[in-house]
Write an enzyme that holds these catalytic residues in place. Structure first.
Site, mmCIF file in Angstrom:
data_model
loop_
_atom_site.group_PDB
_atom_site.id
_atom_site.type_symbol
_atom_site.label_atom_id
_atom_site.label_comp_id
_atom_site.label_asym_id
_atom_site.label_seq_id
_atom_site.Cartn_x
_atom_site.Cartn_y
_atom_site.Cartn_z
ATOM 1 N N ASP A 95 -12.147 44.094 32.718
ATOM 2 C CA ASP A 95 -12.821 44.602 32.420
ATOM 3 C C ASP A 95 -13.293 45.643 32.466
ATOM 4 O O ASP A 95 -14.073 46.860 31.397
ATOM 5 C CB ASP A 95 -14.363 43.526 31.812
ATOM 6 C CG ASP A 95 -14.056 42.551 31.155
ATOM 7 O OD1 ASP A 95 -13.062 42.729 30.072
ATOM 8 O OD2 ASP A 95 -14.430 41.532 30.683
ATOM 9 N N GLN A 138 -15.214 36.014 29.762
ATOM 10 C CA GLN A 138 -15.890 35.867 28.689
ATOM 11 C C GLN A 138 -17.845 36.365 28.466
ATOM 12 O O GLN A 138 -18.196 35.141 29.328
ATOM 13 C CB GLN A 138 -15.054 35.388 27.639
ATOM 14 C CG GLN A 138 -15.114 35.563 25.989
ATOM 15 C CD GLN A 138 -14.335 36.508 25.326
ATOM 16 O OE1 GLN A 138 -13.748 37.211 26.089
ATOM 17 N NE2 GLN A 138 -15.408 37.042 24.652
ATOM 18 N N LYS A 162 -6.271 36.883 22.932
ATOM 19 C CA LYS A 162 -5.957 37.606 23.593
ATOM 20 C C LYS A 162 -4.953 37.313 24.808
ATOM 21 O O LYS A 162 -3.822 37.939 25.097
ATOM 22 C CB LYS A 162 -7.183 37.896 24.855
ATOM 23 C CG LYS A 162 -8.695 38.601 24.354
ATOM 24 C CD LYS A 162 -9.685 38.374 25.562
ATOM 25 C CE LYS A 162 -10.825 39.919 24.727
ATOM 26 N NZ LYS A 162 -12.275 39.588 25.645
HETATM 27 N N1 GUN Z 1 -16.750 39.957 25.151
HETATM 28 C C1 GUN Z 1 -17.213 40.826 24.157
HETATM 29 N N2 GUN Z 1 -16.522 41.311 24.208
HETATM 30 C C2 GUN Z 1 -15.707 41.246 25.529
HETATM 31 C C3 GUN Z 1 -15.829 42.197 26.526
HETATM 32 O O1 GUN Z 1 -14.963 43.201 26.310
HETATM 33 N N3 GUN Z 1 -14.987 41.549 27.816
HETATM 34 C C4 GUN Z 1 -15.466 39.857 28.184
HETATM 35 N N4 GUN Z 1 -16.092 40.033 29.346
HETATM 36 N N5 GUN Z 1 -16.645 40.147 27.085
HETATM 37 C C5 GUN Z 1 -16.377 40.085 25.959
#
Ligand code: GUN
Length: 276
Positions: A115, A92, A48
């Site tokens: 998100d 996350q 990311k």
């Molecule tokens: N963990 C796995 N995929 C995601 C996501 O799209 N957002 C977040 N915040 N955590 C994740």
């Protein structure tokens, strides 16, 4: 059968976002917070951050040890909430055992919820007034759109009912006028239900769970899974080699949904930064 190249679409969309950011007076900023040492989560976060740099989004990465307190995590989120250079905050998930994710996420203001996990953004999606939509389901909709898949009146089956993927996915498909069934661990006749699907989306996290006998001839098969097979190789929820000959369109793992999820995070960060 055609394989949907998620990586190619992700690259194309990132170029478009980069151009948009270059033309803007605002430099979008994304804060990513990770707690603990989970190796898979660390890789996701690294990808990311890398993607942010490539398209001109300023990233702020916070790696907290698993021994942090709930309050330390929430204090950090509170400070990011008032930081004007930060337009999006991503915590996350999952958090290490013992943390209250719901409480932590409530410290991310809706204006910075890239998100789309907040009650408000989920509610808007349910009301068909989408604002910021969860990255993975949104990325899947962009893939279906780019392949010209018409969802109106089609039968869609979503495997998995998570708040982060299954539920928002089902809602997006419903908003696109598909007839949607959500299957989960307590579903009876799961195989039979899958066989009715014109569009089958699997987000259950079980390696090669979806076998050829569960798939209708000509179905569109979308694989959200990120699993390891017996040999430790990365694989999806779908038994790709067996299912590919029945599907009209299918996403691979890796190179399918994954790159689109990250691109949608960039897309959502631009929405919150530019207040679109
Ligand atoms: N963990 C796995 N995929 C995601 C996501 O799209 N957002 C977040 N915040 N955590 C994740």
């Amino acid at each position: 059968m055609k394989i949907i190249d998620g990586k190619a679409l992700a690259t194309k969309m990132r170029v478009e976002l980069k151009e948009k950011i270059e033309k803007s007076a605002i430099k979008p900023g994304l804060a990513v917070v990770i707690v603990g040492e989970d190796p898979a989560s660390r890789i996701y976060v690294r990808n990311k951050i890398k993607a942010c740099g490539e398209i001109g989004i300023q990233s702020f990465c916070y790696e907290l040890p698993a021994t942090s307190s709930q309050k330390e995590v929430e204090d950090l989120l509170d400070s990011l909430a008032v930081n004007p250079s930060v337009h999006g905050i991503l915590l996350q998930l999952p958090l290490p055992k013992g943390f209250d994710s719901e409480s932590a996420m409530s410290h991310i203001p809706v204006e910075k919820d890239v998100d789309g996990f907040s009650a408000e953004n989920l509610g808007l999606l349910t009301l068909h007034k989408e604002r910021v939509v969860a990255c993975t389901p949104l990325g899947i909709m962009k893939m279906l759109e780019s392949e010209g898949v018409d969802l109106c009146g089609k039968r869609a089956v979503v495997l998995g009912r998570s708040d982060t993927v299954g539920k928002p996915m089902a809602m997006l498909l419903l908003n696109a006028n598909a007839t949607v069934t959500i299957c989960h661990s307590k579903t009876t006749d799961l195989k039979e239900i899958c066989k009715t699907a014109d569009i089958l989306v699997s987000a259950i996290g079980k390696a090669k769970f979806v076998t050829a006998d569960m798939v209708k001839e000509g179905a569109v098969v979308i694989d959200v899974g990120m699993n390891r097979d017996e040999t430790g190789k990365l694989c999806g929820d779908v038994d790709f080699d067996a299912v590919k000959d029945k599907a009209s369109l299918i996403t691979p793992v890796p190179g399918g949904v994954g790159p689109m999820t990250i691109t949608m995070l960039m897309y959502n960060t631009c929405i919150t930064a530019f207040k679109e």
